[in-house]
Design an enzyme around this catalytic site. Structure first.
Site, mmCIF file in Angstrom:
data_model
loop_
_atom_site.group_PDB
_atom_site.id
_atom_site.type_symbol
_atom_site.label_atom_id
_atom_site.label_comp_id
_atom_site.label_asym_id
_atom_site.label_seq_id
_atom_site.Cartn_x
_atom_site.Cartn_y
_atom_site.Cartn_z
ATOM 1 N N SER B 322 0.833 -1.204 0.000
ATOM 2 C CA SER B 322 0.000 0.000 0.000
ATOM 3 C C SER B 322 0.868 1.255 0.000
ATOM 4 C CB SER B 322 -0.914 -0.024 1.231
ATOM 5 O OG SER B 322 -1.523 1.214 1.397
ATOM 6 N N TRP B 325 2.431 1.631 -3.390
ATOM 7 C CA TRP B 325 1.423 2.077 -4.373
ATOM 8 C C TRP B 325 1.422 3.608 -4.454
ATOM 9 C CZ3 TRP B 325 -2.779 5.297 -3.762
ATOM 10 C CH2 TRP B 325 -3.708 5.328 -4.809
ATOM 11 N N HIS B 326 1.658 4.249 -3.301
ATOM 12 C CA HIS B 326 1.597 5.711 -3.275
ATOM 13 C C HIS B 326 2.724 6.349 -4.066
ATOM 14 C CE1 HIS B 326 -1.249 5.023 -0.009
ATOM 15 N NE2 HIS B 326 -1.705 6.229 -0.286
ATOM 16 N N GLY B 327 3.858 5.741 -4.101
ATOM 17 C CA GLY B 327 4.941 6.374 -4.853
ATOM 18 C C GLY B 327 6.193 5.532 -4.875
ATOM 19 N N PHE B 483 -0.053 10.098 -7.502
ATOM 20 C CA PHE B 483 -0.042 8.655 -7.292
ATOM 21 C C PHE B 483 -0.781 7.961 -8.412
ATOM 22 C CE2 PHE B 483 -0.175 10.281 -2.734
ATOM 23 C CZ PHE B 483 1.180 10.502 -2.745
#
Lengths: 312, 483
Positions: B322, B325-327, B483
């Protein structure tokens, strides 16, 4: 569906009505006030001076109208525009002044190597202090001032109430003009002392002197201003006020005189050596403080060209 | 196109009028209009990347149809993995290529082998992580036979590109959103009015709260070496408000806009800073992403079934993925891992499912115990946000070292903001608190406030404040766009 759209339209119409009302209230309120130290068209309306002082911040902060009133018995108004050394801006400001005043007999332009031609036809370019003039941007309530047109405010800034006041953070100053750091008039801030730790060097400043590079364009612009003044019965005089010795370069600072001589415009070189060599006369390299202005005025009083013109 | 832009303020009413007055009699026309409007909305930013959305749409639509035809499990698996590889391939290339490349080069150079640095100048397509996950949910659900594959390409295109939630969610499940494109939408006054309220509240959160907090947070984070420990704490707190206002504001505008067109999107935020522990926080923060990971990653990995190590492993995997996933930055991975560490004790003591209801339900104020729990949970999240916001690991490390110095005891310095902002922040907090039991604070406002005058005054206050800050403060792009 109809009910929804009707309610949305009513809501936005009421909101628009209230913000328009607020905009009108503010526009009327600031009409006669100087805020953020910048020009106010209304306070220079119906003054009917015999002499107007034109130019950039060097005019705005160097020429005290009271001096000309006392010594030459000429009612004077300073309409120098801080941050704008284009000849076109001096012209725009003069045009705006003439809309609400009788034509003056004389106009003094602070003409020095910092001056640029600007553009008389295309707006934009130098947008210094666009924020300060934004209070005039809401055009439905104001005449089309040429000075304001120069800043090229967009359609939202012109027609959406409060937009320009919000965008350029003028709302606070509209209510509390004294919150601004600026003095009302440039020559009120000339009691400052030299604030630069190191004097500027000529090398740093040379790039700012465009007069030799753009001599022809500047001459053309000055000619345009001169002819405009002439056609309105105004005698244009150019004065070069002092700069600090550290940024003085003879080859450049003599050019304004050559240009004026070519155009037959009376010119006074007030960039006196005795003033420019003493740092106590300045608060920075190109702006004098009260000492410098006092010394310049003492010398201007005795300038033959000026005496001759003003006593003719 | 940004929600808080003039472009969108012109775009939305035009699409609304066309949708309800020109295409309202025909379902297909309504869907075509949504696709066209969505492509225009996305193309306003960069039309070149429309090809990615279109390609992704065609691939998943085709694979969906093939999945239902395929009788052998092996063939179905091939189709599923084709979809996963295509979608994650795009995501991996545009978002993670440089990250992996740089880390490989560093890793090899650590062992004395030099590899040519061949990082690429890649533009990250806005919202790629969001629509990739949304289309993946379709293929996976069709594969699992939870969903019939669609035969309507236009409806599927509209589902993939639906403009209100295309670039920053909520990440919708195909099982929830796609069927809504099969039915003709009928205008519902209550729903539309509520949508408008939610848009207003979302704009207020983004423009007034987030953009103002961003000024302080950016100043402090960008010049952290110049500020005292106490000011750095302030910067982290302001960033916490910024990211909440920014992202939940976007979600509110997205949900509200969808409602104007007769759609229901899932709730994405539920007052997360009123949580009493981290477990509750993660049930209330970015709900659509967290439930996506729960359903498509955590549960397939075994979830909380199995032994202790399996639980720990799965918890770390889901939080780290997770974060990633953001960066493409180690800071996001550390942020994820840190949250896993926060969460783990709760899971191991079976307290991660405590506090399902909102805090102090039916009461005006929380108890002292609840207040302490909320503040300590908030403190933990603020600490974790430092990693999320920092430029890199070294910056985060130095930021934290500087916090825990003697200067922590100094009076913090408040850069930039005017006093009036704190009044708006207080009003925002009060409104969120008193109406925390609803989906969003202004929901059913006509039932909460009978007086039209008071209600409309509140709308006007929110509207004019939003207008003021939208014009006067340089707006930041929505954080989650990156993102």
């Amino acid at each position: 569906m109809k009910k929804f759209i009707l309610r949305i339209v009513v809501y936005f119409s009421i909101a628009f009505f209230f913000i328009s009302l607020f905009q009108i209230f503010i526009s009327l309120k600031i009409e006669n006030e100087i805020i953020t130290g910048h020009d106010n068209f209304k306070t220079t309306s119906n003054v009917n001076s015999e002499l107007v002082l034109l130019g950039s911040s060097r005019c705005f902060s160097h020429f005290d109208p009271a001096f000309f009133q006392t010594n030459f018995n000429l009612k004077s108004t300073n309409i120098g525009v801080d941050g704008h050394s284009q000849i076109s801006m001096a012209y725009f400001r003069l045009v705006d002044y003439l809309k609400h005043n009788n034509n003056p007999k004389f106009a003094i332009l602070n003409f020095d190597p910092f001056m640029t031609p600007g553009s008389f036809t295309k707006n934009g370019g130098n947008l210094v202090h666009k924020d300060a003039f934004a209070r005039y941007a809401f055009l439905p309530l104001n005449e089309k001032w040429k000075t304001v047109e120069h800043f090229d405010y967009n359609i939202l800034e012109k027609y959406l109430p409060l937009y320009s006041l919000f965008k350029y953070n003028q709302l606070e100053y509209s209510f509390f003009p004294n919150n601004s750091n600026y003095e009302k008039y440039g020559f009120n801030r000339n009691d400052l002392e030299w604030k630069n730790e190191k004097p500027d060097t000529l090398v740093n400043f040379k790039s700012k002197y465009s007069i030799n590079r753009h001599k022809n364009e500047i001459k053309k612009a000055l000619k345009f201003l001169y002819e405009f003044c002439d056609s309105n019965g105004i005698k244009l005089i150019c004065i070069q006020s002092p700069v600090h010795e550290s940024i003085y370069y003879e080859n450049i600072f003599e050019t304004p005189q050559q240009i004026c001589s070519d155009l037959n415009i009376p010119y006074i070189d007030a960039n006196y050596k005795s003033i420019r060599k003493d740092s106590n006369n300045f608060y920075n390299s190109n702006h004098m403080n009260i000492n410098g202005i006092h010394l310049m005025n003492e010398k201007l009083k005795k300038e033959k060209v000026l005496i001759q013109l003003f006593t003719e | 196109m940004l929600f808080n832009s003039i472009d969108f303020a012109i775009f939305l009413p035009i699409v609304f009028v066309l949708y309800w007055f020109v295409t309202s009699n025909n379902l297909k026309s309504q869907n075509i209009l949504i696709v066209l409007a969505s492509y225009l909305f996305y193309g306003w930013w960069d039309w070149r990347f429309l090809s990615l959305i279109l390609f992704s749409t065609i691939v998943d639509y085709t694979i969906g149809k093939q999945l239902i035809k395929a009788d052998r499990q092996s063939k179905r698996k091939i189709y599923l993995w084709t979809s996963i590889l295509v979608n994650l391939g795009f995501l991996g290339f545009f978002k993670y290529y440089n990250f992996f490349q740089e880390n490989f080069v560093e890793a090899f150079s650590f062992f004395g082998t030099k590899i040519n640095d061949s990082s690429l100048d890649i533009i990250l397509p806005v919202g790629i992580s969001f629509y990739t996950f949304q289309t993946l949910s379709y293929t996976i659900d069709v594969y699992k036979r939870k969903l019939e594959p669609t035969k309507d390409f236009i409806a599927f295109s509209a589902f993939v590109s639906f403009f209100p939630q295309l670039v920053a969610g909520p990440i919708e499940r195909a099982t929830h959103l796609l069927p809504q494109f099969y039915k003709k939408r009928i205008f519902n006054y209550t729903k539309a009015v509520d949508g408008m309220r939610q848009i207003l509240w979302g704009l207020f959160k983004k423009v007034v709260i987030a953009d103002n907090c961003a000024q302080v947070a950016n100043e402090i984070f960008n010049n952290s070496e110049n500020y005292s420990g106490s000011t750095l704490v302030l910067g982290a707190i302001f960033f916490s408000f910024q990211i909440y206002g920014d992202f939940s504001g976007y979600s509110d505008i997205a949900i509200g806009t969808s409602r104007l067109f007769g759609f229901d999107l899932m709730k994405n935020f539920s007052f997360p800073y009123f949580s009493r522990n981290i477990g509750e926080f993660w049930r209330r923060w970015h709900i659509s992403l967290n439930t996506w990971f729960r359903d498509y990653l955590y549960i397939p990995l075994g979830g909380s079934r199995g032994g202790l190590w399996m639980k720990i492993r799965n918890t770390f995997i889901i939080f780290i993925v997770s974060g990633f996933w953001h960066g493409a930055n180690w800071t996001f991975i550390i942020w994820g891992a840190l949250n896993a560490l926060y969460f783990l004790p709760l899971m191991l003591t079976n307290k991660n499912r405590d506090y399902i209801d909102i805090v102090a339900k039916g009461k005006i104020l929380p108890s002292l115990r609840e207040l302490f729990m909320m503040l300590s949970t908030f403190g933990l999240t603020v600490f974790a946000w430092v990693f999320f916001r920092a430029e890199n690991i070294n910056h985060a490390y130095q930021f934290i070292i500087d916090i825990f110095s003697y200067s922590l005891l100094e009076v913090p310095y408040f850069p930039i903001l005017g006093n009036q902002f704190f009044i708006f922040l207080l009003i925002f907090f009060i409104i969120e608190w008193i109406w925390r039991e609803d989906n969003y604070p202004l929901e059913y406002l006509s039932k909460k406030i009978n007086s039209n005058a008071i209600r409309y005054s509140l709308y006007f206050f929110l509207g004019i404040t939003t207008y003021y800050y939208a014009v006067s403060v340089n707006s930041n792009q929505f954080i989650y766009f990156q993102f």
